[in-house]
Design a protein around this motif. Structure first.
Motif, PDB file in Angstrom:
ATOM      1  N   ASP A  35       0.812  -1.212   0.000  1.00 16.50           N
ATOM      2  CA  ASP A  35       0.000   0.000   0.000  1.00 16.50           C
ATOM      3  C   ASP A  35       0.845   1.260   0.000  1.00 16.50           C
ATOM      4  OD1 ASP A  35      -2.365  -1.396  -0.009  1.00 16.50           O
ATOM      5  OD2 ASP A  35      -2.599  -1.356   2.164  1.00 16.50           O
ATOM      6  N   VAL A  36       2.170   1.109   0.170  1.00 18.20           N
ATOM      7  CA  VAL A  36       3.065   2.264   0.154  1.00 18.20           C
ATOM      8  C   VAL A  36       4.038   2.093  -1.007  1.00 18.20           C
ATOM      9  CG1 VAL A  36       4.796   3.582   1.417  1.00 18.20           C
ATOM     10  CG2 VAL A  36       2.867   2.576   2.646  1.00 18.20           C
ATOM     11  N   VAL A  37       4.124   3.110  -1.832  1.00 20.05           N
ATOM     12  CA  VAL A  37       5.053   3.104  -2.970  1.00 20.05           C
ATOM     13  C   VAL A  37       6.233   3.983  -2.585  1.00 20.05           C
ATOM     14  CG1 VAL A  37       5.343   3.755  -5.381  1.00 20.05           C
ATOM     15  CG2 VAL A  37       3.170   2.792  -4.602  1.00 20.05           C
ATOM     16  N   ARG A  38       7.440   3.440  -2.686  1.00 16.94           N
ATOM     17  CA  ARG A  38       8.660   4.183  -2.370  1.00 16.94           C
ATOM     18  C   ARG A  38       9.645   4.025  -3.522  1.00 16.94           C
ATOM     19  NH1 ARG A  38       7.698   1.013   2.028  1.00 16.94           N
ATOM     20  NH2 ARG A  38       6.950   2.086   3.885  1.00 16.94           N
ATOM     21  N   PHE A  39      10.166   5.150  -3.998  1.00 18.76           N
ATOM     22  CA  PHE A  39      11.243   5.068  -4.976  1.00 18.76           C
ATOM     23  C   PHE A  39      12.217   6.201  -4.758  1.00 18.76           C
ATOM     24  CE2 PHE A  39       7.938   7.418  -7.285  1.00 18.76           C
ATOM     25  CZ  PHE A  39       8.635   8.492  -7.824  1.00 18.76           C
ATOM     26  N   LYS A  40      13.453   5.948  -5.176  1.00 16.22           N
ATOM     27  CA  LYS A  40      14.548   6.881  -4.960  1.00 16.22           C
ATOM     28  C   LYS A  40      15.035   7.401  -6.304  1.00 16.22           C
ATOM     29  CE  LYS A  40      18.679   7.134  -2.123  1.00 16.22           C
ATOM     30  NZ  LYS A  40      18.188   8.121  -1.192  1.00 16.22           N
ATOM     31  N   ARG A  41      15.312   8.704  -6.312  1.00 17.71           N
ATOM     32  CA  ARG A  41      15.933   9.344  -7.480  1.00 17.71           C
ATOM     33  C   ARG A  41      17.016  10.250  -6.936  1.00 17.71           C
ATOM     34  NH1 ARG A  41      11.686  10.993 -12.015  1.00 17.71           N
ATOM     35  NH2 ARG A  41      13.412  10.446 -13.332  1.00 17.71           N
ATOM     36  N   GLY A  42      18.271   9.841  -7.079  1.00 15.25           N
ATOM     37  CA  GLY A  42      19.372  10.619  -6.531  1.00 15.25           C
ATOM     38  C   GLY A  42      19.271  10.701  -5.021  1.00 15.25           C
ATOM     39  N   CYS A  43      19.316  11.924  -4.484  1.00 13.56           N
ATOM     40  CA  CYS A  43      19.266  12.102  -3.030  1.00 13.56           C
ATOM     41  C   CYS A  43      17.841  12.229  -2.506  1.00 13.56           C
ATOM     42  CB  CYS A  43      20.083  13.328  -2.626  1.00 13.56           C
ATOM     43  SG  CYS A  43      19.349  14.891  -3.149  1.00 13.56           S
ATOM     44  N   LEU A  44      16.843  12.059  -3.368  1.00 12.86           N
ATOM     45  CA  LEU A  44      15.444  12.213  -2.975  1.00 12.86           C
ATOM     46  C   LEU A  44      14.714  10.878  -3.002  1.00 12.86           C
ATOM     47  CD1 LEU A  44      14.625  15.407  -5.051  1.00 12.86           C
ATOM     48  CD2 LEU A  44      15.101  15.294  -2.602  1.00 12.86           C
ATOM     49  N   THR A  45      13.796  10.704  -2.056  1.00 12.10           N
ATOM     50  CA  THR A  45      12.927   9.537  -2.041  1.00 12.10           C
ATOM     51  C   THR A  45      11.485  10.015  -2.060  1.00 12.10           C
ATOM     52  OG1 THR A  45      14.541   8.266  -0.769  1.00 12.10           O
ATOM     53  CG2 THR A  45      12.294   7.435  -0.794  1.00 12.10           C
ATOM     54  N   VAL A  46      10.687   9.423  -2.913  1.00  8.96           N
ATOM     55  CA  VAL A  46       9.265   9.720  -3.002  1.00  8.96           C
ATOM     56  C   VAL A  46       8.519   8.581  -2.319  1.00  8.96           C
ATOM     57  CG1 VAL A  46       7.317  10.106  -4.551  1.00  8.96           C
ATOM     58  CG2 VAL A  46       9.595  10.970  -5.164  1.00  8.96           C
ATOM     59  N   ILE A  47       7.627   8.928  -1.388  1.00 11.86           N
ATOM     60  CA  ILE A  47       6.854   7.934  -0.656  1.00 11.86           C
ATOM     61  C   ILE A  47       5.383   8.305  -0.766  1.00 11.86           C
ATOM     62  CG2 ILE A  47       6.521   6.732   1.537  1.00 11.86           C
ATOM     63  CD1 ILE A  47       9.433   8.907   1.527  1.00 11.86           C
ATOM     64  N   ALA A  48       4.548   7.376  -1.193  1.00 11.77           N
ATOM     65  CA  ALA A  48       3.107   7.631  -1.312  1.00 11.77           C
ATOM     66  C   ALA A  48       2.334   6.470  -0.702  1.00 11.77           C
ATOM     67  CB  ALA A  48       2.719   7.804  -2.770  1.00 11.77           C
ATOM     68  N   ASN A  49       1.428   6.783   0.190  1.00  7.97           N
ATOM     69  CA  ASN A  49       0.541   5.781   0.770  1.00  7.97           C
ATOM     70  C   ASN A  49      -0.705   5.724  -0.111  1.00  7.97           C
ATOM     71  OD1 ASN A  49      -1.101   4.136   2.247  1.00  7.97           O
ATOM     72  ND2 ASN A  49      -0.895   5.251   4.164  1.00  7.97           N
ATOM     73  N   VAL A  50      -0.832   4.679  -0.883  1.00 11.13           N
ATOM     74  CA  VAL A  50      -1.965   4.531  -1.789  1.00 11.13           C
ATOM     75  C   VAL A  50      -3.043   3.627  -1.206  1.00 11.13           C
ATOM     76  CG1 VAL A  50      -0.602   5.023  -3.853  1.00 11.13           C
ATOM     77  CG2 VAL A  50      -0.810   2.667  -3.046  1.00 11.13           C
ATOM     78  N   GLY A  51      -2.849   3.236   0.046  1.00 10.00           N
ATOM     79  CA  GLY A  51      -3.812   2.368   0.709  1.00 10.00           C
ATOM     80  C   GLY A  51      -4.828   3.142   1.532  1.00 10.00           C
ATOM     81  N   SER A  52      -5.670   2.404   2.230  1.00  4.86           N
ATOM     82  CA  SER A  52      -6.718   3.014   3.040  1.00  4.86           C
ATOM     83  C   SER A  52      -6.385   3.021   4.526  1.00  4.86           C
ATOM     84  CB  SER A  52      -8.046   2.284   2.809  1.00  4.86           C
ATOM     85  OG  SER A  52      -7.908   0.914   3.142  1.00  4.86           O
ATOM     86  N   ALA A  53      -5.214   2.503   4.889  1.00  4.12           N
ATOM     87  CA  ALA A  53      -4.788   2.476   6.292  1.00  4.12           C
ATOM     88  C   ALA A  53      -3.482   3.248   6.462  1.00  4.12           C
ATOM     89  CB  ALA A  53      -4.585   1.035   6.750  1.00  4.12           C
ATOM     90  N   THR A  54      -3.216   3.683   7.681  1.00  6.07           N
ATOM     91  CA  THR A  54      -1.957   4.356   7.999  1.00  6.07           C
ATOM     92  C   THR A  54      -0.807   3.365   7.861  1.00  6.07           C
ATOM     93  OG1 THR A  54      -3.107   5.834   9.508  1.00  6.07           O
ATOM     94  CG2 THR A  54      -0.730   5.604   9.826  1.00  6.07           C
ATOM     95  N   ASN A  55       0.308   3.807   7.295  1.00  8.65           N
ATOM     96  CA  ASN A  55       1.497   2.974   7.120  1.00  8.65           C
ATOM     97  C   ASN A  55       2.725   3.738   7.576  1.00  8.65           C
ATOM     98  OD1 ASN A  55       0.925   0.352   5.549  1.00  8.65           O
ATOM     99  ND2 ASN A  55      -0.314   1.860   4.482  1.00  8.65           N
ATOM    100  N   ASN A  56       3.840   3.013   7.766  1.00  9.31           N
ATOM    101  CA  ASN A  56       5.098   3.659   8.130  1.00  9.31           C
ATOM    102  C   ASN A  56       5.728   4.331   6.920  1.00  9.31           C
ATOM    103  OD1 ASN A  56       4.880   2.836  10.753  1.00  9.31           O
ATOM    104  ND2 ASN A  56       6.268   1.110  10.530  1.00  9.31           N
ATOM    105  N   VAL A  57       6.429   5.450   7.193  1.00  9.25           N
ATOM    106  CA  VAL A  57       7.141   6.167   6.140  1.00  9.25           C
ATOM    107  C   VAL A  57       8.219   5.263   5.538  1.00  9.25           C
ATOM    108  CG1 VAL A  57       8.687   8.115   5.704  1.00  9.25           C
ATOM    109  CG2 VAL A  57       6.637   8.448   7.087  1.00  9.25           C
ATOM    110  N   GLY A  58       9.014   4.615   6.394  1.00  3.99           N
ATOM    111  CA  GLY A  58      10.016   3.667   5.920  1.00  3.99           C
ATOM    112  C   GLY A  58      11.357   4.240   5.557  1.00  3.99           C
ATOM    113  N   VAL A  59      11.548   5.556   5.686  1.00  4.92           N
ATOM    114  CA  VAL A  59      12.843   6.187   5.409  1.00  4.92           C
ATOM    115  C   VAL A  59      13.065   7.314   6.420  1.00  4.92           C
ATOM    116  CG1 VAL A  59      12.806   5.668   2.930  1.00  4.92           C
ATOM    117  CG2 VAL A  59      11.938   7.847   3.752  1.00  4.92           C
ATOM    118  N   ASP A  60      14.307   7.734   6.556  1.00  2.36           N
ATOM    119  CA  ASP A  60      14.670   8.887   7.380  1.00  2.36           C
ATOM    120  C   ASP A  60      15.077  10.028   6.457  1.00  2.36           C
ATOM    121  OD1 ASP A  60      14.489   7.363   9.783  1.00  2.36           O
ATOM    122  OD2 ASP A  60      16.522   6.629   9.472  1.00  2.36           O
TER     123      ASP A  60
END
Length: 104
Positions: A47-72
């Motif tokens: 339910d969480v999409v995470r991808f990295k581009r260089g020094c940036l990470t994009v995180i999107a919760n596409v689900g219906s429940a709260t999820n962990n960010v997963g990165v610092d």
């Protein structure tokens, strides 16, 4: 209309405009390469999409429940007005998306 939406700070119109500005200012967001993290990806079951581009990470919760960010890292864009630092265990609300700099 766009003129009405432009008056609402958290409208999708203004969120999209600020994301376009971020993309213009961040070369890492302009390239074609995406590094999917933790098995996330366009065909992943999470339910969480995470991808990295260089020094940036994009995180999107596409689900219906709260999820962990997963990165610092430092939030440079948020669909909810979030700012400051995030840690892996911080919550990401449903439909919330963030862009994080210096993530691990």
């Amino acid at each position: 209309t766009a003129s009405h939406q432009s008056l609402i700070p958290d409208s999708w119109f203004n969120l999209y405009r600020s994301l376009i500005e971020l993309r213009r200012g961040e070369p890492d967001l302009r390239g074609p390469d995406i590094d999917w993290l933790d098995g996330d990806g366009p065909d992943g079951a999470g339910d969480v999409v995470r991808f990295k581009r260089g020094c940036l990470t994009v995180i999107a919760n596409v689900g219906s429940a709260t999820n962990n960010v997963g990165v610092d890292g430092q939030v440079v864009y948020s669909t909810t007005g979030r700012s400051g630092r995030v840690e892996q265990s911080d919550s990401l609300e449903p439909t919330e998306a963030i862009v994080v700099r210096g993530s691990t």
